[in-house]
Write a protein that holds these residues in place. Structure first.
Motif, PDB file in Angstrom:
ATOM      1  N   GLU A 107       0.841  -1.197   0.000  1.00 36.73           N
ATOM      2  CA  GLU A 107       0.000   0.000   0.000  1.00 36.73           C
ATOM      3  C   GLU A 107       0.877   1.248   0.000  1.00 36.73           C
ATOM      4  OE1 GLU A 107      -2.665  -0.249   3.290  1.00 36.73           O
ATOM      5  OE2 GLU A 107      -3.328  -2.283   2.780  1.00 36.73           O
ATOM      6  N   THR A 108       0.647   2.127  -0.948  1.00 35.15           N
ATOM      7  CA  THR A 108       1.511   3.295  -1.131  1.00 35.15           C
ATOM      8  C   THR A 108       1.561   4.183   0.098  1.00 35.15           C
ATOM      9  OG1 THR A 108       1.113   3.292  -3.523  1.00 35.15           O
ATOM     10  CG2 THR A 108       1.919   5.340  -2.540  1.00 35.15           C
ATOM     11  N   GLU A 109       0.411   4.533   0.631  1.00 37.76           N
ATOM     12  CA  GLU A 109       0.390   5.446   1.779  1.00 37.76           C
ATOM     13  C   GLU A 109       1.008   4.806   3.012  1.00 37.76           C
ATOM     14  OE1 GLU A 109      -0.174   8.669   1.794  1.00 37.76           O
ATOM     15  OE2 GLU A 109      -0.347   8.364  -0.366  1.00 37.76           O
ATOM     16  N   ARG A 112       4.753   4.935   2.648  1.00 36.63           N
ATOM     17  CA  ARG A 112       5.266   6.277   2.950  1.00 36.63           C
ATOM     18  C   ARG A 112       5.324   6.520   4.457  1.00 36.63           C
ATOM     19  NH1 ARG A 112       5.293  10.149  -1.134  1.00 36.63           N
ATOM     20  NH2 ARG A 112       4.489   9.441  -3.154  1.00 36.63           N
ATOM     21  N   LYS A 113       4.249   6.159   5.146  1.00 32.80           N
ATOM     22  CA  LYS A 113       4.195   6.393   6.588  1.00 32.80           C
ATOM     23  C   LYS A 113       5.258   5.578   7.317  1.00 32.80           C
ATOM     24  CE  LYS A 113       1.073   6.382  10.573  1.00 32.80           C
ATOM     25  NZ  LYS A 113       2.094   5.791  11.466  1.00 32.80           N
TER      26      LYS A 113
END
Length: 350
Positions: A107-109, A112-113
């Motif tokens: 999952e991209t988000e 990032r997190k």
């Protein structure tokens, strides 16, 4: 119950009747330590006997480094990720670094997190393994720590220097040519994922070979598989596909795990491998060597991938000058799941 007390440098210094500074210099292997070999031996043996464990947090605060490398993986459930992760962790441990692994689920988000959290926790570097390595390279540049990307299949920003690519296309081409040499002209590929969203270099190489060798329609020679379903659902899907392509003589599959699953499905359909249908997997998993029949495959060198990542990390963190390959090759391994082409239709499937 009394809380166990941690052994400190002061405890060791009292035991050997020396200054804390001398004990610290010996145990931390300071270049400026002038203690004799006899003194060094006494301090180390005393520390070992007393159960001394270095306080890495204190060391991190002193030197401004955590000696921890973070790893984000979107495929911890996959053997190919396990192999790279375990080898890399062992290599880093030998250089006094710890590997902290998190599952990003693709999952991209979330990727990032997690990357930002690892920076906030003071990690010295980050390794991103899988599709997370395909995100905008500018994001990784903005983190302020070295980030090594291990993308599978798809190249990222060509200007990003800290990436190690695996040449899946070359192995795919080699396997196609091997099948062609066995007389196969109706070779099909079963792939997974969404090639419209992110073209897969294996699929691109396969379809280029189909065009070049004039072996049919590249689009019609490809079946897009979703996530593995029930045995019966997958069987119906393959049965329908082979009924529409009764002249198919060979299948190339994008993973050994799926290829071995298909072996059972195809056998249940009364189709023999390799007499009726040749089968090629991808990855080079050890299990494929012991399947029945042993699975021909396109092998990835997981050990080389991990060693390349380690060398690049040490160059970035320790200033070493280890040679780092820009591309890790793949290669075709012929086993008994492939045979010369048959001259008849496999089944009158409906």
């Amino acid at each position: 119950m009394a809380k166990p007390q941690r052994i400190t440098l002061n405890d060791i210094a009292r035991e050997v009747d020396m200054s804390r500074a001398t004990v610290s210099a010996v145990l931390n292997e300071n270049a400026s330590c002038f203690a004799s070999q006899k003194t060094r031996k006494l301090i180390r043996e005393t520390a070992r006997r007393m159960g001394y464990v270095p306080n890495l947090l204190a060391r991190s605060m002193r030197v401004g480094r955590s000696y921890t490398v973070g790893m984000l993986s979107d495929g911890l459930q996959l053997e190919i990720h396990h192999k790279v992760m375990v080898t890399l962790a062992n290599l880093l441990h030998g250089s006094q670094y710890a590997l902290n692994v998190s599952y990003s689920r693709g999952e991209t988000e979330l990727t990032r997190k997690m990357a930002q959290d690892m920076v906030a926790r003071g990690f010295d570097a980050l390794v991103v393994h899988g599709d997370g390595a395909l995100m905008d390279a500018e994001f990784y540049r903005s983190l302020g720590i070295p980030v090594v990307l291990l993308p599978y299949v798809h190249p990222i920003d060509a200007d990003y220097a800290h990436a190690i690519y695996v040449d899946h296309a070359a192995g795919t081409r080699e396997a196609y040519e091997a099948l062609y040499a066995l007389g196969h002209r109706r070779i099909h590929m079963l792939c997974h994922g969404n090639p419209e969203f992110r073209p897969d270099s294996r699929l691109v190489a396969f379809q280029q070979a189909v065009r070049e060798f004039c072996c049919g329609d590249p689009e019609d020679s490809t079946l897009l598989l979703g996530e593995p379903q029930s045995f019966r659902q997958d069987q119906l899907l393959i049965e329908k596909y082979l009924a529409a392509h009764p002249d198919a003589t060979a299948l190339m599959v994008m993973s050994d795990a799926i290829a071995m699953r298909l072996t059972h499905i195809i056998r249940e359909m009364g189709i023999r491998i390799p007499e009726d249908l040749s089968l090629v997997g991808f990855d080079g998993l050890e299990a494929g060597e012991y399947s029945f029949p042993p699975l021909s495959t396109i092998r990835q060198d997981f050990d080389a991938i991990a060693h390349a990542a380690y060398s690049l990390l040490m160059n970035l963190l320790e200033g070493t000058e280890h040679p780092v390959p820009e591309v890790i090759p793949t290669g075709y391994v012929a086993r008994r799941s492939c045979a010369p082409v048959r001259t008849y239709k496999i089944l009158n499937l409906k």
